[in-house]
Design a protein around this motif. Sequence first.
Motif, PDB file in Angstrom:
ATOM      1  N   VAL A   1      -1.150  -2.708  14.782  1.00  0.00           N
ATOM      2  CA  VAL A   1      -0.566  -2.240  13.521  1.00  0.00           C
ATOM      3  C   VAL A   1      -1.055  -3.049  12.333  1.00  0.00           C
ATOM      4  O   VAL A   1      -1.139  -4.283  12.416  1.00  0.00           O
ATOM      5  N   ARG A   2      -1.368  -2.337  11.244  1.00  0.00           N
ATOM      6  CA  ARG A   2      -1.589  -3.013   9.962  1.00  0.00           C
ATOM      7  C   ARG A   2      -0.542  -2.512   8.979  1.00  0.00           C
ATOM      8  O   ARG A   2      -0.358  -1.298   8.841  1.00  0.00           O
ATOM      9  N   VAL A   3       0.111  -3.462   8.333  1.00  0.00           N
ATOM     10  CA  VAL A   3       1.026  -3.126   7.239  1.00  0.00           C
ATOM     11  C   VAL A   3       0.708  -4.046   6.066  1.00  0.00           C
ATOM     12  O   VAL A   3      -0.050  -5.001   6.199  1.00  0.00           O
TER      13      VAL A   3
ATOM     14  N   LEU B   1     -12.103 -10.511   5.858  1.00  0.00           N
ATOM     15  CA  LEU B   1     -12.437 -10.228   4.462  1.00  0.00           C
ATOM     16  C   LEU B   1     -12.839  -8.763   4.297  1.00  0.00           C
ATOM     17  O   LEU B   1     -13.449  -8.166   5.183  1.00  0.00           O
ATOM     18  N   SER B   2     -12.498  -8.210   3.136  1.00  0.00           N
ATOM     19  CA  SER B   2     -12.811  -6.806   2.844  1.00  0.00           C
ATOM     20  C   SER B   2     -14.233  -6.655   2.311  1.00  0.00           C
ATOM     21  O   SER B   2     -14.724  -7.512   1.581  1.00  0.00           O
ATOM     22  N   THR B   3     -14.858  -5.536   2.658  1.00  0.00           N
ATOM     23  CA  THR B   3     -16.152  -5.171   2.064  1.00  0.00           C
ATOM     24  C   THR B   3     -16.009  -3.861   1.278  1.00  0.00           C
ATOM     25  O   THR B   3     -16.983  -3.150   1.063  1.00  0.00           O
TER      26      THR B   3
ATOM     27  N   PHE C   1      -5.121 -11.422   8.822  1.00  0.00           N
ATOM     28  CA  PHE C   1      -4.862 -11.232   7.398  1.00  0.00           C
ATOM     29  C   PHE C   1      -6.095 -10.619   6.721  1.00  0.00           C
ATOM     30  O   PHE C   1      -7.156 -11.237   6.680  1.00  0.00           O
ATOM     31  N   HIS C   2      -5.904  -9.392   6.237  1.00  0.00           N
ATOM     32  CA  HIS C   2      -6.973  -8.626   5.570  1.00  0.00           C
ATOM     33  C   HIS C   2      -6.922  -8.988   4.082  1.00  0.00           C
ATOM     34  O   HIS C   2      -5.927  -8.748   3.407  1.00  0.00           O
ATOM     35  N   VAL C   3      -8.032  -9.575   3.609  1.00  0.00           N
ATOM     36  CA  VAL C   3      -8.020 -10.228   2.298  1.00  0.00           C
ATOM     37  C   VAL C   3      -8.937  -9.529   1.295  1.00  0.00           C
ATOM     38  O   VAL C   3     -10.112  -9.257   1.586  1.00  0.00           O
ATOM     39  N   HIS C   4      -8.389  -9.251   0.120  1.00  0.00           N
ATOM     40  CA  HIS C   4      -9.174  -8.853  -1.053  1.00  0.00           C
ATOM     41  C   HIS C   4      -9.033  -9.945  -2.097  1.00  0.00           C
ATOM     42  O   HIS C   4      -8.023 -10.650  -2.133  1.00  0.00           O
ATOM     43  N   ALA C   5     -10.039 -10.040  -2.978  1.00  0.00           N
ATOM     44  CA  ALA C   5      -9.977 -11.045  -4.042  1.00  0.00           C
ATOM     45  C   ALA C   5      -9.751 -10.357  -5.387  1.00  0.00           C
ATOM     46  O   ALA C   5     -10.219  -9.237  -5.613  1.00  0.00           O
TER      47      ALA C   5
ATOM     48  N   VAL D   1       1.307  -4.523   1.375  1.00  0.00           N
ATOM     49  CA  VAL D   1       1.445  -3.834   0.090  1.00  0.00           C
ATOM     50  C   VAL D   1       0.125  -3.231  -0.405  1.00  0.00           C
ATOM     51  O   VAL D   1       0.126  -2.438  -1.337  1.00  0.00           O
ATOM     52  N   GLU D   2      -1.005  -3.592   0.219  1.00  0.00           N
ATOM     53  CA  GLU D   2      -2.239  -2.855  -0.104  1.00  0.00           C
ATOM     54  C   GLU D   2      -2.050  -1.373   0.206  1.00  0.00           C
ATOM     55  O   GLU D   2      -2.550  -0.508  -0.520  1.00  0.00           O
ATOM     56  N   ASP D   3      -1.363  -1.095   1.299  1.00  0.00           N
ATOM     57  CA  ASP D   3      -1.267   0.279   1.809  1.00  0.00           C
ATOM     58  C   ASP D   3      -0.007   1.002   1.350  1.00  0.00           C
ATOM     59  O   ASP D   3       0.026   2.229   1.320  1.00  0.00           O
TER      60      ASP D   3
HETATM   61 ZN    ZN Z   1      -8.513  -3.401   2.098  1.00  0.00          ZN
END
Ligand code: ZN
Length: 281
Positions: A221-223, A81-83, A45-49, A225-227
Amino acid sequence: MQKLIITVALTGNVPTKEMNPNVPVTPSEIAEDVNRCAAAGASVFHVHARDKDQKPTLDTSIFKEIAKNIKAKNPDVIIQLSTGARAGKDENDRIKPIDLLPEMGSFTTGSNNLPGIVYENSPSFIKKLGETFGKTGVKPEIEVFELGMINNAQFLVNKGILKEPLHFSFVLGATGSMPGTVQNLSFLTQSIPNGSTWSVAGIGKSEIPLATAAIAMGGHVRVGVEDNLFMPDGSQASNLTLVEKIVRIAKEVGRDIATPDEAREILSLKRENKDRILDLI
Ligand code: ZN
């Protein structure tokens, strides 16, 4: 072929609830989406805050809150986590999510244009962020928008800053950088060091076609709603409907789905790093 790792880019920095009400924004909404998507087969899970006005933030207390909420119900999933830079350009702030010791963090090893901005990652910042990954043992997902970013990652390996095997995420189809074609995906996969793993994140309309190609090619695969905010038929997407579609396609072509522990093995993640993020909360 390896089992398929499905990563969900849950929130991102750009989408809002006005654009699509399915975008999870608060820590509890994000954790609920993780619940649904993990049950459907996603493992990373790729997370943004976001702050309370839905604006992107690098506030570590919000990242901690999100991690706590996710791990309370899904202790096994892998948090990345995203940078990214849209939440703030201060270099030290962009490094802070990695100091929280998630299992993974995103790491863009170069600069490019994105809608409305220059996504700036200077050589000195790349070195500094790379050293933080090296020092903490957090596994970087090298986000590649252009070919030179692979070379920059290799440079960090040659300098002893990053350790192989590397994991790459090819982010294709964003306005201002490499178009989301299978030809470009194929070219990039042939340009990474032997022994690397890779995933594709197609932006907008290229999301599902590129994911389908990656499933057939043996990549991951990454899917989310960010993308991409829409299903191929034009209806509004949610993270769950995107994951479910990928699972269906994978099943149709006989590709099994990786559990979080199987994903850890494929990505060479150290098991002892699984819960370090919780120690700091
Ligand atoms: Zn991102």
